[in-house]
Design a protein around this motif. Sequence first.
Motif, PDB file in Angstrom:
ATOM      1  N   LEU A 198      40.500  74.045  -0.908  1.00 30.67           N
ATOM      2  CA  LEU A 198      41.406  73.522   0.111  1.00 30.67           C
ATOM      3  C   LEU A 198      42.455  72.622  -0.543  1.00 30.67           C
ATOM      4  CD1 LEU A 198      38.991  72.565   3.036  1.00 30.67           C
ATOM      5  CD2 LEU A 198      40.648  74.417   2.992  1.00 30.67           C
ATOM      6  N   PRO A 199      43.717  72.722  -0.123  1.00 32.60           N
ATOM      7  CA  PRO A 199      44.788  71.941  -0.751  1.00 32.60           C
ATOM      8  C   PRO A 199      44.807  70.470  -0.343  1.00 32.60           C
ATOM      9  CG  PRO A 199      45.666  73.267   1.056  1.00 32.60           C
ATOM     10  CD  PRO A 199      44.225  73.668   0.890  1.00 32.60           C
ATOM     11  N   LEU A 201      43.502  66.449   0.122  1.00 30.92           N
ATOM     12  CA  LEU A 201      42.973  65.470  -0.829  1.00 30.92           C
ATOM     13  C   LEU A 201      41.460  65.605  -0.946  1.00 30.92           C
ATOM     14  CD1 LEU A 201      43.440  63.036  -2.679  1.00 30.92           C
ATOM     15  CD2 LEU A 201      43.221  61.555  -0.664  1.00 30.92           C
ATOM     16  N   LEU A 202      40.791  65.741   0.200  1.00 32.79           N
ATOM     17  CA  LEU A 202      39.335  65.905   0.200  1.00 32.79           C
ATOM     18  C   LEU A 202      38.937  67.197  -0.502  1.00 32.79           C
ATOM     19  CD1 LEU A 202      36.500  65.047   1.121  1.00 32.79           C
ATOM     20  CD2 LEU A 202      36.923  66.269   3.268  1.00 32.79           C
ATOM     21  N   GLY A 203      39.689  68.262  -0.245  1.00 32.17           N
ATOM     22  CA  GLY A 203      39.382  69.546  -0.859  1.00 32.17           C
ATOM     23  C   GLY A 203      39.463  69.489  -2.369  1.00 32.17           C
ATOM     24  N   ARG A 204      40.513  68.859  -2.867  1.00 27.36           N
ATOM     25  CA  ARG A 204      40.675  68.763  -4.315  1.00 27.36           C
ATOM     26  C   ARG A 204      39.628  67.838  -4.938  1.00 27.36           C
ATOM     27  NH1 ARG A 204      46.131  68.547  -2.629  1.00 27.36           N
ATOM     28  NH2 ARG A 204      46.165  66.280  -2.885  1.00 27.36           N
ATOM     29  N   PHE A 205      39.329  66.736  -4.253  1.00 25.29           N
ATOM     30  CA  PHE A 205      38.345  65.796  -4.786  1.00 25.29           C
ATOM     31  C   PHE A 205      36.959  66.424  -4.874  1.00 25.29           C
ATOM     32  CE2 PHE A 205      34.931  62.749  -3.837  1.00 25.29           C
ATOM     33  CZ  PHE A 205      35.067  61.880  -4.917  1.00 25.29           C
ATOM     34  N   ALA A 206      36.578  67.151  -3.822  1.00 16.22           N
ATOM     35  CA  ALA A 206      35.226  67.705  -3.735  1.00 16.22           C
ATOM     36  C   ALA A 206      35.129  69.150  -4.206  1.00 16.22           C
ATOM     37  CB  ALA A 206      34.737  67.614  -2.292  1.00 16.22           C
ATOM     38  N   ASN A 207      36.266  69.726  -4.632  1.00 17.14           N
ATOM     39  CA  ASN A 207      36.291  71.140  -5.002  1.00 17.14           C
ATOM     40  C   ASN A 207      35.757  71.986  -3.846  1.00 17.14           C
ATOM     41  OD1 ASN A 207      36.997  73.101  -6.905  1.00 17.14           O
ATOM     42  ND2 ASN A 207      34.882  73.333  -7.577  1.00 17.14           N
ATOM     43  N   PHE A 208      36.172  71.631  -2.642  1.00 15.32           N
ATOM     44  CA  PHE A 208      35.698  72.263  -1.407  1.00 15.32           C
ATOM     45  C   PHE A 208      36.507  73.536  -1.173  1.00 15.32           C
ATOM     46  CE2 PHE A 208      35.011  72.975   3.045  1.00 15.32           C
ATOM     47  CZ  PHE A 208      33.758  72.460   3.303  1.00 15.32           C
ATOM     48  N   SER A 209      35.823  74.663  -1.130  1.00 16.02           N
ATOM     49  CA  SER A 209      36.542  75.931  -1.099  1.00 16.02           C
ATOM     50  C   SER A 209      36.265  76.753   0.157  1.00 16.02           C
ATOM     51  CB  SER A 209      36.196  76.772  -2.337  1.00 16.02           C
ATOM     52  OG  SER A 209      34.824  77.092  -2.343  1.00 16.02           O
ATOM     53  N   ILE A 210      37.211  77.636   0.426  1.00 20.21           N
ATOM     54  CA  ILE A 210      37.115  78.617   1.494  1.00 20.21           C
ATOM     55  C   ILE A 210      37.090  79.993   0.857  1.00 20.21           C
ATOM     56  CG2 ILE A 210      38.216  79.613   3.529  1.00 20.21           C
ATOM     57  CD1 ILE A 210      37.161  76.835   4.020  1.00 20.21           C
ATOM     58  N   MET A 211      36.092  80.791   1.216  1.00 16.95           N
ATOM     59  CA  MET A 211      35.934  82.119   0.633  1.00 16.95           C
ATOM     60  C   MET A 211      36.414  83.200   1.596  1.00 16.95           C
ATOM     61  SD  MET A 211      32.205  81.454  -1.059  1.00 16.95           S
ATOM     62  CE  MET A 211      31.815  80.278   0.224  1.00 16.95           C
ATOM     63  N   THR A 212      37.030  84.207   1.034  1.00 18.40           N
ATOM     64  CA  THR A 212      37.470  85.362   1.803  1.00 18.40           C
ATOM     65  C   THR A 212      36.530  86.531   1.546  1.00 18.40           C
ATOM     66  OG1 THR A 212      39.794  84.680   1.656  1.00 18.40           O
ATOM     67  CG2 THR A 212      39.359  86.985   2.219  1.00 18.40           C
ATOM     68  N   TYR A 213      36.003  87.090   2.620  1.00 19.37           N
ATOM     69  CA  TYR A 213      35.126  88.261   2.541  1.00 19.37           C
ATOM     70  C   TYR A 213      35.840  89.455   3.173  1.00 19.37           C
ATOM     71  CZ  TYR A 213      30.807  85.898   1.061  1.00 19.37           C
ATOM     72  OH  TYR A 213      29.838  85.224   0.349  1.00 19.37           O
ATOM     73  N   GLU A 214      35.563  90.641   2.626  1.00 20.97           N
ATOM     74  CA  GLU A 214      36.146  91.860   3.186  1.00 20.97           C
ATOM     75  C   GLU A 214      35.079  92.944   3.369  1.00 20.97           C
ATOM     76  OE1 GLU A 214      39.455  93.222   0.912  1.00 20.97           O
ATOM     77  OE2 GLU A 214      40.776  91.597   1.593  1.00 20.97           O
ATOM     78  N   TYR A 215      35.282  93.732   4.395  1.00 22.81           N
ATOM     79  CA  TYR A 215      34.413  94.865   4.685  1.00 22.81           C
ATOM     80  C   TYR A 215      35.289  96.114   4.724  1.00 22.81           C
ATOM     81  CZ  TYR A 215      31.105  97.884   7.223  1.00 22.81           C
ATOM     82  OH  TYR A 215      30.278  98.910   7.616  1.00 22.81           O
ATOM     83  N   LYS A 216      34.976  97.086   3.885  1.00 20.04           N
ATOM     84  CA  LYS A 216      35.735  98.322   3.848  1.00 20.04           C
ATOM     85  C   LYS A 216      35.192  99.273   4.924  1.00 20.04           C
ATOM     86  CE  LYS A 216      38.248  96.903   0.488  1.00 20.04           C
ATOM     87  NZ  LYS A 216      39.653  96.492   0.768  1.00 20.04           N
ATOM     88  N   ILE A 217      36.047  99.624   5.841  1.00 21.99           N
ATOM     89  CA  ILE A 217      35.630 100.419   6.989  1.00 21.99           C
ATOM     90  C   ILE A 217      35.644 101.901   6.650  1.00 21.99           C
ATOM     91  CG2 ILE A 217      36.174 101.028   9.384  1.00 21.99           C
ATOM     92  CD1 ILE A 217      37.415  98.221   9.628  1.00 21.99           C
TER      93      ILE A 217
END
Length: 219
Positions: A198-199, A201-217
């Motif tokens: 996450l861009p 301040l908290l995201g950078r400090f904690a290395n807090f991330s959002i993951m993208t998942y995909e499903y191939k139909i």
Amino acid sequence: MADFTIRVYKNRDYNAVRIMFAEGMMEHLPATCAYLLKLPRAQFILFISFISLLLVSKSYLLSLVSLAIVFTAGRRLLTREYHQYVDKCQREDLLDIEESYMASNNSCFWVAESSGRVVGMVAAQAAPRSSEVMLLRRLSVVRDQRRKGIAAALCKKVIDFARQRGYKTLSLEVSMMQNAAQKLYESLGFQMMDDNVLPSLLGRFANFSIMTYEYKIKD
């Protein structure tokens, strides 16, 4: 036999959906606090703060009390971050669910119902600037109705919806704190494609991330 049914959202579900979303998001607060306290950089800051307070006050008790105050203030700041995110979502797509999800042929919102009570929800929405990607959004199940297959059934509803409309990929985002959700998606055939910090301040400090998942139909 499943003791729930999945149906299309109706206006009478509005309050239940918004409350479920808010409560579901706030459930992640304790785990996030625990994660932050385990970070070496956070522990270093707390240690330095304690030593500094001890040198100034010459009192272990006062230093510990002051450290507890710092911890409480930090938790309140994190709580405010969560509340701000919930408020943001409830001012955006969850403010007018009919307009956001029911007005287009390529979007929809469903709820899971058990004994007349709304216990789960999920949404599908066409991805911006793409004719092949659909988004799975707002998946949530109330705490006392989990482990009954409701979340998986809601996901499959979105997969079928996307397939029927000719989409090739179903995409979603999930935070690093949502371990149960990650396991669910992976069990259904989703694959992690990206992982972004996450861009904020908290995201950078904690290395807090959002993951993208995909499903191939598959056709």
